[in-house]
Design a protein around this motif. Sequence first.
Motif: not given
Lengths: 417, 256
Positions: B139, B173-176, B235-237, B250-251
Amino acid sequence: MDNQYFVDSEFLSPAALEKKHRLERDPSSRKNHMEYLPGMEQISSGVMDQVMGHRNTYDPAAYTAKDVLAALRRDTCTIEDFKALLSPAAEAYLEPMARRAQAETQKHFGNTVYLFTPLYIANYCENYCVYCGFNCYNHINRMKLNMDQIRHEMEIIAQSGMEEILILTGESRAQSDVAYIGEACKLARNYFRMVGLEIYPVNTDEYAYLHQCGADYVTVFQETYDPDRYEQLHLMGHKRVWPYRFEAQERALMGGMRGVAFSALLGLADFRRDALASALHVYFLQRKYPHAEMSLSCPRLRPIVNNAGINPLEVGEKQLCQILCAYRIFLPYVGITVSSRETAQFRDGIVRIAATKVSAGVSTGIGDHESKYTGRDTGAEEGDEQFEISDGRSFDAMYRDIEGQGLQPVLNDYLYV
Amino acid sequence: MDHDKLILGGKEFTSRFILGSGKYSLKLIEAAVRDAGAQIITLAVRRANTKEQESILDYIPKGVTLLPNTSGARDANEAVRIARLARELGCGDFVKIEIMRDSKYLLPDNQETIKATEILAKEGFVVLPYMYPDLYAARALADAGAAAVMPLAAPIGSNKGLAAREFIQILIDEIDLPIIVDAGIGRPSQACEAMEMGAAAVMANTALATAGDLPLMAAAFRQAIEAGRAAYLSGLGRVLVRGGSASDPLTGFLRS
């Protein structure tokens, strides 16, 4: 189109009634909702553009079952995945979403559920927000507690066992100024381990002052992230200024607050786009202020005094559950609060899946905790409520019910140092 | 994939393989450019030959961007001086910061790297800092004006692969900024995995330089990096999780 919200009171003077009608019918009689008023601090923040860029181009109908399944199997949920999870296509996958959400909740929060209660100290308001019980044209009992009355309320609440309190006011600087709220915070520190605020948005220096007084968490609901719709619902008062409200959490963090909470009021506008914007507001602000704690709420519209017909329209329990599961999967680390606007049955179900905080022993009225907690008519003056609640469980009942589900009620996890 | 470009300092690259500077030879550079498709080649300024003959600069083909590094710098000041020297030598505005205060493991010093990044970014350099994968440091590098962040995967030259996998994923994931995995990549499969995770590019040197058949290994890296990138973009499978799901929904509590 908004007649469901407009209620005239016989107590309004002809002049007041005339102004109210003009505001409701003639958009040109209303102030520009995108323009800051004198005294409102403007910060240069890129967050609004980031959030609105996504919101404005989001088309929930464009996502398919394939996108939803792809989102559910990815380790880290991307913004695109989140959009799919909020889409109508995801409604058919509520159960797998709930399972994934539950796993994320357990990973980040274990089996804990935090308890808090709100304390409304005044219900005077200078805004005309057409759906709100406190709006300045609604004829209700107005009241502002003095420090002795606030102390009494806090004693009653503290005796119930509650350790975290959320202090609320109507939005009236004239009746409830920052100094008054600051005194209430100082008082609250004598009775509670954690003090949050849900008041009108203020400037950075005022947040810093309130932080000094003992508050360290600020909740501001944007109501809707659709500025055009916002304009039609918030017809008068400081709250009408949409960008000043949007930047409230960032000012609170700049003022030194530990954490901030966000939400749209679901049912006012397109709820999927509002849910998207709420979560992205958290997401982008968290990237900018990585040290801050963040949480999301998910209130739905409720009936108010003098207007029992207000309801959350197409946001049913299933849709609400979908939103909360999507929030949890996209933002596994944020707190999710579910208020007493929802039923006991819904809250019992959702704490198993996604929610990490619930209120108990709730009153949205003013100065009525003793009568509500004991069932006795104390003869004390009381101010009317902001909205009707659904889950009236006391602190004890809520504590028991959470434990009964195999979860762990937590009263506080933060020590002021 | 055709429009999938790596953009660094406003410059577009179609290759996501960067040749590191550890072990140099004409053969290596040839193979890296021809077989691995490298468009960026690192150059250790301090080790550039000062004699007239055999200068690495002579081996760099046209169209390849030279990435001088500050290898050998022990603090921010030295790194800044080396970077300025590289620019004066006509190596352009790109610079890879490497600051090591440990001669045994050659681990980067994040604190000094942040300082150097801030100074050089202000001077208009396209700064690519080599770093130990720490979120706070990443960062700070982003705030200091870095054009990318280059976390190590494992100790340099070790060929041990993605030892720092979880921490590199956090940076992705966090750094642009583009995250370029640097150091420790020993096999094509490891480079492929880094790309699947979402890394923007992979830098390697030893893995190629020490291979039995250099051109063949260079081609293998190219294919692995392209495969990993394609997998990331597609996009991984589904990953099958062991154990069935509970039958109690649960719902079931939802009414409307």
